[in-house]
Write an enzyme that holds these catalytic residues in place. Structure first.
Site, short mmCIF file in Angstrom:
data_model
loop_
_atom_site.label_atom_id
_atom_site.label_comp_id
_atom_site.label_asym_id
_atom_site.label_seq_id
_atom_site.Cartn_x
_atom_site.Cartn_y
_atom_site.Cartn_z
N LYS A 85 0.72 -1.13 -0.06
CA LYS A 85 -0.20 -0.02 0.06
C LYS A 85 0.96 1.19 0.20
O LYS A 85 1.79 1.37 0.75
CB LYS A 85 -0.81 -0.05 1.35
CG LYS A 85 -2.60 0.06 0.92
CD LYS A 85 -3.07 -0.05 2.26
CE LYS A 85 -4.66 0.44 2.12
NZ LYS A 85 -5.33 0.12 3.28
O1 G3P Z 1 -7.61 0.98 5.11
C1 G3P Z 1 -8.19 2.21 4.48
C2 G3P Z 1 -9.53 2.55 4.96
O2 G3P Z 1 -10.33 1.81 4.58
C3 G3P Z 1 -9.50 3.32 6.16
O3 G3P Z 1 -11.06 3.69 6.64
O4 G3P Z 1 -12.67 4.29 8.28
O5 G3P Z 1 -10.21 4.74 8.59
O6 G3P Z 1 -11.55 5.91 7.03
P1 G3P Z 1 -11.53 4.82 7.57
#
Ligand code: G3P
Length: 216
Positions: A85
């Protein structure tokens, strides 16, 4: 549509695998930090990598492309299913290109515009991760980027897959599937929610009650 779990929690991953519908896992430094009270980074990711038969995204933390590539090379040695990533920055684009040349798959993360997704695809990213929930949080329509990227990748025959990320609730999954996104990565809590419906539970209860009236 492929379903990924957005977690570094091994018991959630095992529960989702048991359901037979899990295709991969995505992590980020925040998700890893939640599991880090008793285990090292290497212990956490090694267990995930050997448990999950599909792709597992692990994020680099360097900000310069050389540092990103060095980290990526080390992470890639941990398993055949590692995807790196990389945040979408100028340095990240350089790293994606270099990693593509080394045969290492990348997932361009922190995508907030379709132009960022276009650049990541051009740099050779295997996946792009538009963060729909974080855009919704600031009163933008996050899912619009997913729809736009779908069109853009079709226009130019990019093989880059769209991972709808920052999923917050079942409607995000529903909308992503209508658009035809390749992958949705969701927290375990959202996966639980999309399995159940109160009318399903009510129906099972009623059927079992009526079944008791049948002579066997
Ligand atoms: O892993 C990346 C993403 O899905 C993060 O989600 O909920 O922290 O905005 P969030």
């Amino acid at each position: 549509m492929k379903i990924f779990l957005d977690t570094a929690n091994i018991s959630e991953i095992k529960k989702a695998l048991d359901l037979g519908i899990l295709d991969g896992v995505t992590t980020n430094p925040t998700l890893i930090s939640k599991e880090a009270s008793h285990s090292t980074f290497n212990e956490i990711v090694s267990e995930i990598l050997k448990t999950v038969p599909g792709p597992v995204s692990l994020e680099v933390t360097s900000l310069d492309h050389k540092g990103m590539v060095d980290e990526a090379m080390q992470l890639a040695r941990l398993g055949d299913n590692v995807v790196i990533k990389v945040p979408i920055t100028a340095e990240g684009l350089k790293a994606m290109k270099m990693l593509k040349e080394q045969g290492i798959k990348t997932n361009a993360t922190l995508i907030f515009t379709s132009n960022q997704g276009l650049l990541a695809a051009k740099a050779g990213a295997s996946y792009v991760s538009p963060f729909v929930g974080r855009l919704d949080d600031i009163s933008e329509y996050g899912m619009k980027i997913v729809d736009d990227l779908k069109t853009i990748f079709r226009n130019y025959n990019f093989s880059t897959e769209i991972i709808v990320a920052s999923i917050r609730h079942p409607m995000h999954v529903y909308e992503a599937s209508l658009i035809g996104a390749d992958i949705v990565t969701m927290p375990y809590s959202v996966l639980e929610k999309i399995i159940t419906h109160p009318k399903t539970d009510e129906g099972i209860y009623k059927f079992l009650e009526d079944w008791k009236k049948v002579k066997h």
